[in-house]
Design a protein around this motif. Structure first.
Motif, PDB file in Angstrom:
ATOM      1  N   VAL A   1       0.826  -1.202   0.000  1.00 24.95           N
ATOM      2  CA  VAL A   1       0.000   0.000   0.000  1.00 24.95           C
ATOM      3  C   VAL A   1       0.864   1.258   0.000  1.00 24.95           C
ATOM      4  N   ARG A   2       2.173   1.076   0.206  1.00 22.71           N
ATOM      5  CA  ARG A   2       3.064   2.233   0.278  1.00 22.71           C
ATOM      6  C   ARG A   2       4.463   1.825  -0.153  1.00 22.71           C
TER       7      ARG A   2
ATOM      8  N   ASP B   1       8.625   3.868  -1.175  1.00 27.43           N
ATOM      9  CA  ASP B   1       9.424   5.083  -1.038  1.00 27.43           C
ATOM     10  C   ASP B   1       9.215   6.061  -2.190  1.00 27.43           C
TER      11      ASP B   1
ATOM     12  N   ARG C   1       6.988   6.605  -6.312  1.00 29.55           N
ATOM     13  CA  ARG C   1       5.976   6.107  -7.249  1.00 29.55           C
ATOM     14  C   ARG C   1       6.548   4.967  -8.082  1.00 29.55           C
TER      15      ARG C   1
ATOM     16  N   LEU D   1       6.694   1.824  -6.048  1.00 28.72           N
ATOM     17  CA  LEU D   1       5.363   1.255  -5.895  1.00 28.72           C
ATOM     18  C   LEU D   1       4.952   0.524  -7.162  1.00 28.72           C
TER      19      LEU D   1
ATOM     20  N   ALA E   1      -2.458   6.392  -6.953  1.00 29.53           N
ATOM     21  CA  ALA E   1      -1.386   6.571  -5.976  1.00 29.53           C
ATOM     22  C   ALA E   1      -1.113   8.059  -5.804  1.00 29.53           C
TER      23      ALA E   1
ATOM     24  N   ASP F   1       2.768  10.588  -0.063  1.00 29.18           N
ATOM     25  CA  ASP F   1       2.412  10.360   1.340  1.00 29.18           C
ATOM     26  C   ASP F   1       3.667  10.563   2.180  1.00 29.18           C
TER      27      ASP F   1
ATOM     28  N   GLY G   1       7.028   9.237   0.904  1.00 29.32           N
ATOM     29  CA  GLY G   1       6.819   8.143  -0.031  1.00 29.32           C
ATOM     30  C   GLY G   1       5.543   8.319  -0.825  1.00 29.32           C
ATOM     31  N   TRP G   2       5.044   7.221  -1.367  1.00 23.21           N
ATOM     32  CA  TRP G   2       3.799   7.190  -2.143  1.00 23.21           C
ATOM     33  C   TRP G   2       2.918   6.065  -1.627  1.00 23.21           C
ATOM     34  N   ARG G   3       1.603   6.268  -1.666  1.00 22.31           N
ATOM     35  CA  ARG G   3       0.676   5.236  -1.205  1.00 22.31           C
ATOM     36  C   ARG G   3      -0.491   5.086  -2.167  1.00 22.31           C
TER      37      ARG G   3
END
Length: 268
Positions: free
Chosen positions: A146-147, A149, A151, A154, A173, A176, A179-181
């Motif tokens: 779900v997350r 460091d 895009r 991910l 996405a 966050d 990072g990215w989530r």
């Protein structure tokens, strides 16, 4: 064309916070419903193509985008959310456009609340969403991250789960912290996919408003034979097939898709 998205708006019908994008303009309203793992902003190019004759309003359905998560995730619950938003905004009756699961929700809404729906545009969704018509109606995302460091990281993690091109999922996405989530919860998506699997012929046949059914030649969700059966069994349906396209017609042939939807809506 300008395909920028407006800032999201929020309403809390039925006690659940829902996000939607109102692309504005003087035209007649149209509601758009994305599929599983999607979000409202995917309809920005269509909104631009429909303007100024039509004002597109795209909903982040429950558990997707910026809308509140958590079930239940049945087609009837999704449809009730859409009905509540339509009533709160005072925009009925109006055409409803839906892709994949959003198409199911669109025709479930027309079946349950026909006074709200003037016409349907169903993008690559059948009246049956279970084997053998759809070999794999549930994409297993139970172990998806779900997350990450970045895009890119991910996307790499999603690709490692057997998805060769994760671009569609990465559209949901967002940054966050450091990072990215993903905006959707994998457990929610598993529940939703299972809840919307099944035989939906009664819902498809229960409404009588005009309908446009869009079918991709290479779709894994809707066969040509099933698309023709849907057209034959329900009066008022126009079938339009897209050669060399898969399930995501709006991505595979964006100009043809937008032109087809605009032409249909303009001639209602």
């Amino acid at each position: 064309m300008n395909s920028a998205s407006p800032s999201p708006s929020f309403r809390t019908p039925r006690g659940r916070r829902l996000s939607f994008l109102d692309f504005g303009g003087p035209g007649a309203p149209v509601l758009a419903l994305h599929g599983h793992f999607g979000r409202a902003r995917s309809y920005a190019p269509l909104a631009a193509a429909l303007a100024p004759r039509h004002r597109l309003i795209a909903l982040d359905q429950r558990g997707h985008g910026l809308s509140e998560g958590g079930g239940p995730f049945s087609a009837d619950e999704y449809a009730a959310d859409a009905a509540a938003l339509i009533e709160e905004l005072g925009i009925a009756p109006l055409p409803v456009v839906g892709h994949s699961m959003g198409g199911l929700v669109a025709y479930a809404l027309a079946a349950a609340r026909p006074e709200l729906v003037r016409a349907l545009v169903i993008e690559d969704m059948g009246a049956v969403n279970q084997p053998p018509e759809v070999a794999h109606p549930v994409l297993d995302v139970s172990d998806w991250p779900v997350r990450a460091d970045s895009r890119e990281a991910l996307g790499e993690a999603i690709a490692a789960r057997g998805i060769p091109d994760p671009a569609y999922f990465l559209d949901s996405a967002e940054p966050d912290g450091d990072g990215w989530r993903l905006l959707f919860d994998p457990a929610d998506m598993m529940e939703s996919q299972r809840a919307t699997t099944g035989d939906h012929w009664p819902r498809w046949l229960a409404s009588s408003c005009p309908a446009l059914l869009l079918h991709g030649e290479h779709s894994f969700m809707l066969s040509a034979a099933h698309a023709h059966e849907m057209t034959a069994r329900r009066p008022g349906v126009k079938l339009l097939q897209f050669p060399d396209c898969g399930h995501w017609l709006h991505d595979d042939a964006p100009e043809d898709y937008a032109r087809a939807v605009a032409s249909y809506l303009n001639n209602l």
